[in-house]
Write an enzyme that holds these catalytic residues in place. Sequence first.
Site, short mmCIF file in Angstrom:
data_model
loop_
_atom_site.label_atom_id
_atom_site.label_comp_id
_atom_site.label_asym_id
_atom_site.label_seq_id
_atom_site.Cartn_x
_atom_site.Cartn_y
_atom_site.Cartn_z
N GLU A 226 -23.67 60.88 55.72
CA GLU A 226 -24.18 60.28 54.49
C GLU A 226 -23.42 60.87 53.30
OE1 GLU A 226 -28.44 60.21 53.93
OE2 GLU A 226 -28.25 59.79 51.80
N ARG A 304 -38.31 64.80 50.23
CA ARG A 304 -38.92 64.19 51.41
C ARG A 304 -39.76 65.22 52.18
NH1 ARG A 304 -38.92 59.22 54.02
NH2 ARG A 304 -37.29 58.31 52.75
N GLU A 706 -35.47 56.68 61.83
CA GLU A 706 -35.81 58.11 61.80
C GLU A 706 -37.21 58.46 62.32
OE1 GLU A 706 -34.69 57.91 57.57
OE2 GLU A 706 -34.06 59.97 57.86
N1 MTE Z 1 -28.95 55.63 65.91
C1 MTE Z 1 -27.72 55.82 66.42
N2 MTE Z 1 -27.44 55.33 67.63
N3 MTE Z 1 -26.76 56.52 65.72
C2 MTE Z 1 -27.02 57.06 64.49
O1 MTE Z 1 -26.15 57.67 63.87
N4 MTE Z 1 -28.70 57.39 62.70
C3 MTE Z 1 -30.11 57.49 62.41
C4 MTE Z 1 -30.84 56.22 62.85
N5 MTE Z 1 -30.50 55.88 64.19
C5 MTE Z 1 -28.33 56.87 63.93
C6 MTE Z 1 -29.27 56.12 64.69
C7 MTE Z 1 -30.40 57.71 60.99
S1 MTE Z 1 -30.33 59.28 60.39
C8 MTE Z 1 -30.77 56.70 60.16
S2 MTE Z 1 -31.18 56.99 58.54
C9 MTE Z 1 -30.83 55.30 60.62
O2 MTE Z 1 -30.45 55.16 61.98
C10 MTE Z 1 -29.92 54.46 59.74
O3 MTE Z 1 -29.85 53.14 60.15
P1 MTE Z 1 -30.95 52.05 59.73
O4 MTE Z 1 -31.30 52.31 58.31
O5 MTE Z 1 -30.25 50.79 59.96
O6 MTE Z 1 -32.11 52.29 60.63
N1 HPA Z 2 -33.23 59.39 52.92
C1 HPA Z 2 -31.93 59.46 53.20
N2 HPA Z 2 -31.02 59.61 52.30
C2 HPA Z 2 -31.39 59.68 51.02
C3 HPA Z 2 -32.73 59.61 50.66
C4 HPA Z 2 -33.70 59.46 51.66
O1 HPA Z 2 -34.90 59.40 51.41
N3 HPA Z 2 -32.81 59.72 49.33
C5 HPA Z 2 -31.55 59.86 48.92
N4 HPA Z 2 -30.68 59.84 49.93
MO1 MOS Z 3 -30.49 59.19 57.85
S1 MOS Z 3 -30.78 61.22 57.78
O1 MOS Z 3 -31.32 58.92 56.35
O2 MOS Z 3 -28.84 59.10 57.50
#
Ligand code: MTE
Ligand code: HPA
Ligand code: MOS
Length: 767
Positions: A226, A304, A706
């Site tokens: 990120e 958070r 998450e």
């Molecule tokens: N799943 C896989 N296979 N690989 C990843 O890197 N990242 C996780 C989750 N699931 C991840 C994953 C994290 S930290 C987040 S915030 C969300 O996927 C982001 O994707 P989304 O917002 O589309 O759920």
């Molecule tokens: N989640 C993940 N990334 C972020 C957030 C959050 O709540 N706020 C700012 N960056």
């Molecule tokens: Mo997920 S830790 O918000 O990339």
Amino acid sequence: MKNIDSKGHVTGKSLYLDDIPVRQGTLHAVVFFSPVAHAKIKNLEVTDARNYPGVIDILTAKDIPGENQIGGIIPDEPLFAEYETDYLGQPVALVVAETERIARRARQLIKLDFDELEVITDPRVATEKGWLLTPPTIFSMGEPEKKWSHCKYIFEGSVEQAGQEHLYLETQGAYSYPAEDGRIMVHSSTQSPTAAQRTIAKVLGISMNQIQVDVVRLGGGFGGKEDQATAPAVMVALAAQKLEKPVKLVLSRADDMQITGKRHPYSSDFKIGLSQDLKILAYEVTYYQNGGASNDLSPAISQRTLFHTTNSYYIPDVKATLYSCKTNLPPNTAFRGFGAPQGMFVIESAIAKAAMELHVPASLIQKRNLLRENDLFYYGQTAKQVNIRKTWKTLCDEYHLQEKQKEIESFNKKNRIYKKGMAMMPVTFGISFTNISMNQARALVHIYHDGSIGVSTGAIEMGQGVNTKMMQVAAHTFSIDPSRIKLETTNTSRVSNTSPTAASSGADLNGNALLVACNALLMRLKAFVAEQLKASKKEVEIVNERVFVKGNETDFTWEKLIRQAFLNRVNLTEHGHYATPVIHFDVEKGKGHPFAYHTYGTAAFVVKVDVLRGIYEVEEVDIVHDFGDSMNQSIDIGQVEGALVQGIGYMTMEELSYNSDGKLLSNSLSTYKVPDIYGVPKTVNVMPLKTSGHTLAVMGSKAVGEPPLLYGLGVYFAIQNAMREFNPQFASFDAPMTPEKVLMGLYPRSKSVPETTKSEKQLLKTE
Ligand code: MTE
Ligand code: HPA
Ligand code: MOS
């Protein structure tokens, strides 16, 4: 619908950064980083390295035309250390050579002269010294200090949590080449192409429109990309700009583990007060967050932690204080859960401690305090559509947990070497970026005049299946076959000003933006049909690629419709924008309505501990999870399973270890253990809770990325419960619970190894 990437992944055809065919003359870079955790830099000697055959250049802070600054939220992090180094692994220079091998050799010839300074790795020590990254943050509701006298029981304790290495399969990397007129093209493995673009602009001293960042997909990000994918992207862009050549940088696993930040370790103190009937009346907690050497995303992660301080419970009086501490470790960063695991582990520890002292099962206290409809979260949001009790009850009923508990009790009576334990883990997770302005997204849709469609959004595919979901959104809206739709790479020139794909909001935000674009196109197409067939717009429908007027099929198929619309000069491209409604938050007051909605679920763990060896097995995990109206159950269940195992790893075997000099000791896969096929639970059941979904979730399908990681916390308490069957005195909250810690915890000085029966001896022999 299957994940559209599955086939490419298993056949090896999916492209990652390192698979992108490189241009002729591409140069290769490696990072030279600080070998000490804290020092004044006296001199950087690069002459020998520069003279090494095949080396093209060695870039340092002096080569930066713009600002030597990459801090995302707070400008406190240089791209290259210049006067002082703040952690072991901090980039100091970039070696650029004809091959990566040459660059590595030359790196060994660089000499850094320095005067060592005091190294601090412990957040409590940092707090004492006033080493804070930001001023302390306090969130509160009511006045716990006035409530203690009303409490029948009060318990206090301390909790330790280590960090966690992301261990994405694809390490950090980027590839950049100069384009016409000083423009820069960058391919990056980032969750946040706009952050990379913005920071490159700042460091290179050019404007954002000169830079194009393109992302195909990531081999995992988990939050680790990120913010921290930005530095490699900036480094290659800087080198490409200066040398006017393509430059590629892909970190080796060892470099990646050493240089990049991880999940934040926390050290915390709690005080919890309960009534006679086990209602939690007051809760006070102080978190010492180990932020590492600079802020990175720590301010947002801190928030958070505070938001999730009470997990799934209603507590009338709460005060939570967070110290974000500066230490001489790599800047810690986002990791799936984003501070919530640290907050929730403390309240669960407080409940576990109360349960031990009161000789009641923790589940009794948990259950009695679960949120109800219209309860107030202590940050001011009223809980709505609260499904936590439903998931808890469904779990108990469907998986016969009472009987399981009885079986465990009788097992424990009969066995001395093996002890079983059970624990419940309810989870309530807020969906939205905690920073309100980030809750927006855009999408761009082209309908080509053969009827095929290209979709671009700001979402990054990193294995979580967001591209498949985007395809479903478009296919559903147009009522056409998904095979007509192609997901384009994520590219800052097509979709601008993107928020990172993070906060589990990728599908919601980008999916809703895509809905806006698709619906606008659909309306336009319907208007065109209405005009052609002398009907009204409302009478036109597209179903399964056929066009109906007043329910009667016309001779327009999808392809004919698009062709005709094009010939009649109808605009077949649309851009959609979405901003989450409803949400607001006053950071000063710590009050507001920060989340679009919450995701709920409950997990039950059964573990078996071997009290001779300290090893353990997760026998079963049963989960009831609120997916809303899931648009893709196989992807969503995959997310729950993956997150669960990642959470179990965090709580059990993944042990990051730094020495007091700030050197990472567990810096390879021989010393840093992650769950493998033998480490995963023997049985995992995931049952979707039946609900109609949430209106702010894309097509009713709730965010899932998450929240299920939090289930993993339950394994700690299940192991602890099993251990207490052997050593009832055991009470320690110090994650991860490695087999070594289990063994130490089972045998205080007075305790001896149990005598074994004949049949147990036999069992041990055969094992
Ligand atoms: N799943 C896989 N296979 N690989 C990843 O890197 N990242 C996780 C989750 N699931 C991840 C994953 C994290 S930290 C987040 S915030 C969300 O996927 C982001 O994707 P989304 O917002 O589309 O759920
Ligand atoms: N989640 C993940 N990334 C972020 C957030 C959050 O709540 N706020 C700012 N960056
Ligand atoms: Mo997920 S830790 O918000 O990339």
